[in-house]
Design a protein around this motif. Structure first.
Motif, PDB file in Angstrom:
ATOM      1  N   PRO A 115      -0.682  23.159  -9.529  1.00 14.27           N
ATOM      2  CA  PRO A 115       0.395  23.546 -10.459  1.00 14.27           C
ATOM      3  C   PRO A 115       0.033  23.177 -11.897  1.00 14.27           C
ATOM      4  O   PRO A 115      -0.589  22.135 -12.158  1.00 14.27           O
ATOM      5  CB  PRO A 115       1.599  22.742  -9.969  1.00 14.27           C
ATOM      6  N   ALA A 116       0.416  24.048 -12.816  1.00 16.34           N
ATOM      7  CA  ALA A 116       0.184  23.794 -14.253  1.00 16.34           C
ATOM      8  C   ALA A 116       1.333  22.940 -14.779  1.00 16.34           C
ATOM      9  O   ALA A 116       2.228  23.417 -15.493  1.00 16.34           O
ATOM     10  CB  ALA A 116       0.072  25.097 -15.016  1.00 16.34           C
ATOM     11  N   ASP A 117       1.295  21.666 -14.407  1.00 19.50           N
ATOM     12  CA  ASP A 117       2.347  20.745 -14.829  1.00 19.50           C
ATOM     13  C   ASP A 117       1.722  19.430 -15.282  1.00 19.50           C
ATOM     14  O   ASP A 117       0.507  19.350 -15.502  1.00 19.50           O
ATOM     15  CB  ASP A 117       3.353  20.530 -13.699  1.00 19.50           C
ATOM     16  N   PHE A 118       2.543  18.395 -15.409  1.00 19.07           N
ATOM     17  CA  PHE A 118       2.083  17.115 -15.942  1.00 19.07           C
ATOM     18  C   PHE A 118       1.933  16.059 -14.844  1.00 19.07           C
ATOM     19  O   PHE A 118       1.791  14.870 -15.144  1.00 19.07           O
ATOM     20  CB  PHE A 118       3.077  16.612 -16.998  1.00 19.07           C
ATOM     21  N   ALA A 119       1.910  16.490 -13.587  1.00 16.89           N
ATOM     22  CA  ALA A 119       1.773  15.556 -12.460  1.00 16.89           C
ATOM     23  C   ALA A 119       0.324  15.500 -11.990  1.00 16.89           C
ATOM     24  O   ALA A 119      -0.442  16.461 -12.140  1.00 16.89           O
ATOM     25  CB  ALA A 119       2.681  15.980 -11.315  1.00 16.89           C
TER      26      ALA A 119
END
Length: 492
Positions: A115-119
Motif C-alpha cells: 500500500p502507498a501509505d505511511f505504515a
C-alpha cells in the motif's frame, strides 16, 4: 443667576451630545473586512528524492521523486514583509514521508503489492522483505535506500486574478505540538511594492460566554469560483487551557457550532482566524476538526511570534484601506470610492477593496450617500441636528429670562436699609428747612459720590454753624442727630 445659567448651558450641551451620533464617523464593530484581505491559503508538501540500491541480482540504482502532501489550511499575514502565522499541523506532519517513499519505490520496482501509505509492511518473500526493511529509515550502513526530504510551503494570497503559482515560504518556527501556532516568512517575491495587507491582532480574548465572533478562510486554492468564506461562531465561557483551547457554543442552541466548525476545519479552515465582533481584530485561530472545532487564543499566537523573532506590524496599505473602510461603513460613498481606488494602486488585486469599490461607485451621489449635499433624507439611524440646536437655544433663553426675573425680585432685599432721620423742632429764630440736609442713600457697590446740599437760610445777624460727622467726615445739618451717610450719632 449663575447657577441657572450654568444649568441651562449644561442642558444645551447635553442636547447637542445626544445629536452627536448623527455626525459621528466611528468605525463600526463586528466586521471582518479588516482581516479578510490578509487571509491566505497555505499548502505544504514534502519532496522526497529516494534511490533504491537493488543488489539482489545485478546492482541497480532506482531513482524516484515523490511529492507527498503534508497539510493544507489557512494562514494570517501579520506584517507587510510576508510574516504569516498558521497551525503547525498545516506545515508539519507526524507521519514519516520516507516510509511512504520506500513503499512506493519498492512496489514499483519489484512489482509487489505494498500500500502507498505511511505504515511499515512485511513481504512473504524473505529476501525481498529483508531488502524492504533495510529501505525503511533510519539510515544504516546496510541501508538499501538513500532518502532526502525537503519541505515546500506555498502561500496563495487573496488576490484577483488568483495567483496559480503562489508564493514560496519558509518555516521559521514550528510549534511544540501539531496544534500550536507555526510562523512562516515569504522566501521569494512579495506582491506590491509596499508589501502585503496585514490582519490586526487583538489584545485579549473576550471572556463572556456567548461572545460573537467570525471565522474566515479558504476551502481550497483561491479562484474566481472559490472565494474566501466567512461564518459566525460564539465562544463558550472561559477556556480549558492551552492544550484544549477555547470551545464554541451557540447561546440560542440553534446550531451545533463545534460540529459546524469541525467540518469547516476539515475542508480548509485549519489555522483560520477567529475575528472578534467588537473591533474586527483577530482573537484566535481554529484547530481541531471532525466533530469538534476549537480555538487557540491570541496570546499563544503572539508568544509564538516572539519566539520566532517575527514582529506583527501594520503597513501603509492597511492605513489607506482602514480609512476608506471607515468612510464606506459611515455611508460616505464618494470619499470611500476614492479611498478604495488608492488602496488598489498600492496593492493591485485586493479582492475586498475591489468589491467594496464596486458598491461605493454604485451608491456614489445617490440619496444613500451621506456626503452628497442633495441627499433626499437622512439615513434611518441618523437624526437631524437642527431640532436639538433649536431646543437648546430656547432652553437657554428661558433660563436667562427666569434668572433676570428672579434677580428683579431679590433686588429690593439687597438695598441698604438706613435708619430714619429724627425730626428736629425748629427754633423760633430759624425756620426749619426740609431741604437743608436731605438723607442720601448710597449703595456700597457704587463709587463714592458727594451729593451737594443746600445751605440753610440765615438772617443777617446769624453766623453759619457748620458741623461734620466724626466717623465719616460728612457735613451735618443743624437738626440732625445722626449722620445721614453712615448713621453715626452726633456727639454733643
Amino acid at each position: 443667576m449663575a447657577r441657572l445659567t450654568a444649568l441651562a448651558g449644561g442642558l444645551a450641551v447635553a442636547l447637542v451630545l445626544l445629536a452627536a451620533p448623527a455626525m459621528a464617523h466611528n468605525h463600526p464593530s463586528g466586521i471582518t473586512d479588516l482581516v479578510t484581505p490578509a487571509v491566505v491559503r497555505v499548502e505544504a508538501t514534502a519532496h522526497v528524492d529516494i534511490t533504491l540500491l537493488d543488489h539482489i541480482g545485478e546492482l541497480v540504482h532506482v531513482e524516484r521523486s515523490y511529492d507527498v502532501p503534508i497539510g493544507s489550511g489557512t494562514g494570517i499575514v501579520i506584517n507587510p514583509e510576508g510574516g504569516i502565522v498558521t497551525l503547525t499541523r498545516v506545515v508539519k506532519t507526524d507521519r514519516d514521508v520516507a516510509v511512504y517513499a520506500a513503499n512506493r519505490v519498492f512496489a514499483e520496482h519489484h512489482k509487489v503489492k505494498i500500500p502507498a501509505d505511511f505504515a511499515r509492511h512485511k513481504l512473504k518473500d524473505d529476501v525481498l522483505n529483508h531488502h524492504l526493511q533495510e529501505c525503511y529509515p533510519p539510515k544504516t550502513p546496510t541501508a538499501t535506500c538513500i532518502i532526502n526530504v525537503t519541505t515546500n510551503i506555498t502561500v496563495f494570497p487573496n488576490v484577483s486574478p488568483a495567483d496559480p503559482k503562489g508564493l514560496k515560504a519558509d518555516l521559521v518556527k514550528a510549534g511544540d505540538t501539531l496544534d500550536s501556532p507555526a510562523v512562516l516568512t515569504l522566501s521569494g517575491r512579495v506582491l506590491g511594492s509596499l508589501g502585503m495587507p496585514t490582519a490586526p491582532l487583538a489584545d485579549k480574548v473576550p471572556d463572556a460566554a456567548g461572545s460573537p465572533t467570525n471565522v474566515a478562510g479558504f476551502l481550497g486554492r483561491p479562484a474566481p469560483n472559490l472565494p474566501f468564506t466567512v461564518d459566525i461562531a460564539h465562544l463558550r465561557q472561559g477556556g480549558g487551557g492551552d492544550s484544549q483551547g477555547r470551545q464554541f457554543a451557540d447561546p440560542e442552541k440553534k446550531v451545533d457550532e463545534p460540529v459546524k466548525l469541525g467540518k469547516l476545519i476539515d475542508e480548509g479552515f485549519l489555522g483560520a482566524p477567529v475575528i472578534g465582533d467588537k473591533d474586527g481584530h483577530v482573537v484566535g485561530m481554529l484547530f481541531g476538526g471532525g466533530q469538534d472545532g476549537r480555538m487557540i487564543g491570541v496570546r499563544e499566537i503572539t508568544a509564538a511570534l516572539a519566539k520566532a523573532g517575527v514582529a506583527p506590524r501594520r503597513g501603509a496599505i492597511d492605513s489607506a484601506f482602514e480609512a476608506a473602510l471607515t468612510r464606506y461603513h459611515t455611508k460616505y460613498y464618494t470619499e470611500a470610492a476614492s479611498g478604495f481606488q488608492r488602496v488598489l494602486e498600492l496593492y493591485p488585486g485586493n479582492v475586498v477593496a475591489a468589491g467594496l469599490l464596486k458598491i461605493s461607485l454604485q451608491k456614489r451621489g445617490t440619496a444613500e450617500d451621506a456626503g452628497t449635499k442633495g441627499a433626499v433624507s437622512p439615513t434611518p439611524r441618523s437624526l437631524p441636528l437642527w431640532p436639538f440646536i433649536v431646543a437648546a437655544a430656547v432652553l437657554l433663553v428661558a433660563a436667562l429670562v427666569g434668572a433676570f426675573l428672579l434677580w428683579r425680585r431679590r433686588a429690593p432685599e439687597e438695598r441698604v436699609e438706613e435708619p430714619p432721620a429724627p425730626v428736629a423742632t425748629a427754633s423760633p429764630q430759624q425756620p426749619f428747612d426740609e431741604g437743608a440736609n436731605p438723607t442720601v442713600v448710597v449703595r456700597r457697590s457704587q463709587p463714592f459720590q458727594v451729593v451737594p446740599r443746600q445751605q440753610p437760610l440765615m438772617t443777617a445777624n446769624e453766623q453759619p454753624s457748620v458741623k461734620y460727622c466724626t466717623e465719616c467726615g460728612m457735613r451735618l445739618g443743624p437738626a440732625h442727630r445722626f449722620c445721614g451717610y453712615c448713621g453715626h450719632p452726633i456727639e454733643t
